[in-house]
Scaffold this active site. Structure first.
Site, short mmCIF file in Angstrom:
data_model
loop_
_atom_site.label_atom_id
_atom_site.label_comp_id
_atom_site.label_asym_id
_atom_site.label_seq_id
_atom_site.Cartn_x
_atom_site.Cartn_y
_atom_site.Cartn_z
N ASP A 66 -0.11 5.15 0.86
CA ASP A 66 -0.30 6.15 1.90
C ASP A 66 -0.33 5.51 3.28
OD1 ASP A 66 -0.63 8.56 0.21
OD2 ASP A 66 -2.31 7.41 -0.58
N GLY A 126 -5.45 2.65 -3.47
CA GLY A 126 -6.73 3.18 -3.92
C GLY A 126 -6.56 4.31 -4.91
N ASP A 180 0.86 -1.18 0.00
CA ASP A 180 0.00 0.00 0.00
C ASP A 180 0.90 1.24 0.00
OD1 ASP A 180 -2.36 1.66 0.50
OD2 ASP A 180 -1.56 1.85 2.54
N LYS A 207 -8.19 -5.23 -3.68
CA LYS A 207 -6.75 -5.44 -3.83
C LYS A 207 -6.43 -6.94 -3.78
CE LYS A 207 -5.17 -1.05 -1.82
NZ LYS A 207 -4.26 -0.43 -0.83
N ASN A 212 -9.06 -0.98 3.27
CA ASN A 212 -9.00 -1.43 1.88
C ASN A 212 -7.80 -2.34 1.62
OD1 ASN A 212 -7.26 0.83 2.17
ND2 ASN A 212 -7.32 1.22 -0.02
N ASP A 244 -2.14 -0.67 5.88
CA ASP A 244 -2.50 -0.04 7.15
C ASP A 244 -3.99 0.19 7.31
OD1 ASP A 244 -3.16 3.24 6.90
OD2 ASP A 244 -2.33 2.26 5.14
#
Length: 273
Positions: A11, A44, A9, A195, A221, A218
């Site tokens: 962010d 995302g 991921d 994902k 999603n 984290d």
């Protein structure tokens, strides 16, 4: 265990709070790629908002991949081929617009290289800052969305959005995949697209086994890929319920959590017992 792919991921995971990659983390990931490990970015964010990070990590050189839009698209960085794409029909988007108005939350989506919304708001501005895409404020959201789009976001203050999510998870579960990427972002993709499902598709193409994959995230999603991977890792800054589901919890995004996973499980071949 020899891991062949690490899925990240962006962010609050790979990226520090200022949206940069620490030098230590970058060095670890470059070394992992030299050893033949595929580094995959899964976010995302729209594809455009991930390209500069893929370039910084030289994913094109190492023949790796980007999973954008929460898995709505898979891009081969070397060929720029779109290996997978999922969309929502205009009718589905128009339905979500009606629901957003009923629930009194903001809504936006992506049309071309712009974020489209009817109302300027703090959360769509944050999305613009994260992705680098401009915001286009339009008189009618429905009139602007006439072709399929990859995903839609409802955005609002976290306390309100959490209540809306609880309601819509029940009401719209049969029609959409629904997940929160940040406390103020509630995301909608085609039913069954996450994902995790896109990662499943990707490893089949790459002929990599599920148990040979590390996935680090984290937020909510990220749950699908954390649960899917052979080693699912939660960041130290993740909510407690995500940490409980993960196989392993690393340090925070501000303290090289990703680099520490690479060091322990790829370089030092640590085995969980």
């Amino acid at each position: 265990m020899t891991y062949k792919m690490i899925v990240l991921d962006l962010d609050d995971t790979l990226l520090q709070d200022d949206h940069t990659i620490s030098q230590n983390t970058k060095n670890s990931l470059m070394k992992a790629q030299e050893l033949g490990v595929k580094v995959v970015l899964a976010s995302g964010r729209p594809t455009y908002g991930m390209k500069h990070i893929a370039k910084e990590l030289e994913l094109e050189r190492y023949g790796s991949y980007v999973l954008s839009f929460n898995g709505g698209k898979i891009i081969n960085c070397q060929t720029e081929e779109e290996m997978f794409s999922s969309t929502l029909t205009p009718e589905a988007v128009h339905h979500l617009d009606a629901v957003s108005k009923r629930e009194e939350v903001y809504i936006h989506t992506y049309v071309g290289d712009e974020i489209v919304t009817e109302t300027e708001n703090t959360y769509t501005t944050i999305e613009s800052e994260l992705t680098g895409l401009p915001v286009k404020v339009v008189p009618s959201f429905v009139s602007e969305v006439t072709s399929p789009v990859v995903k839609v976001l409802m955005v609002e203050a976290p306390e309100k959005l959490k209540l809306v999510e609880e309601k819509l998870q029940k009401e719209l579960d049969a029609e959409f995949s629904i997940m929160r990427s940040k406390p103020f972002f509630l995301e909608f993709t085609e039913k069954g697209v996450t994902k995790g499902t896109s990662l499943h598709h990707l490893i089949q193409v790459c002929e990599i086994k599920q148990e040979e994959v590390i996935a680090i995230g984290d937020s909510y999603n990220d749950l699908s890929m954390i649960e899917f991977a052979g080693l699912g890792v939660a960041m130290g800054n993740a909510p407690e319920d995500i940490k409980k589901i993960a196989n392993y919890v690393t340090d925070t995004n501000m303290n090289d959590g990703v680099a520490k996973v690479v060091e322990e499980f790829i370089f030092n071949k640590k085995v969980l017992v």
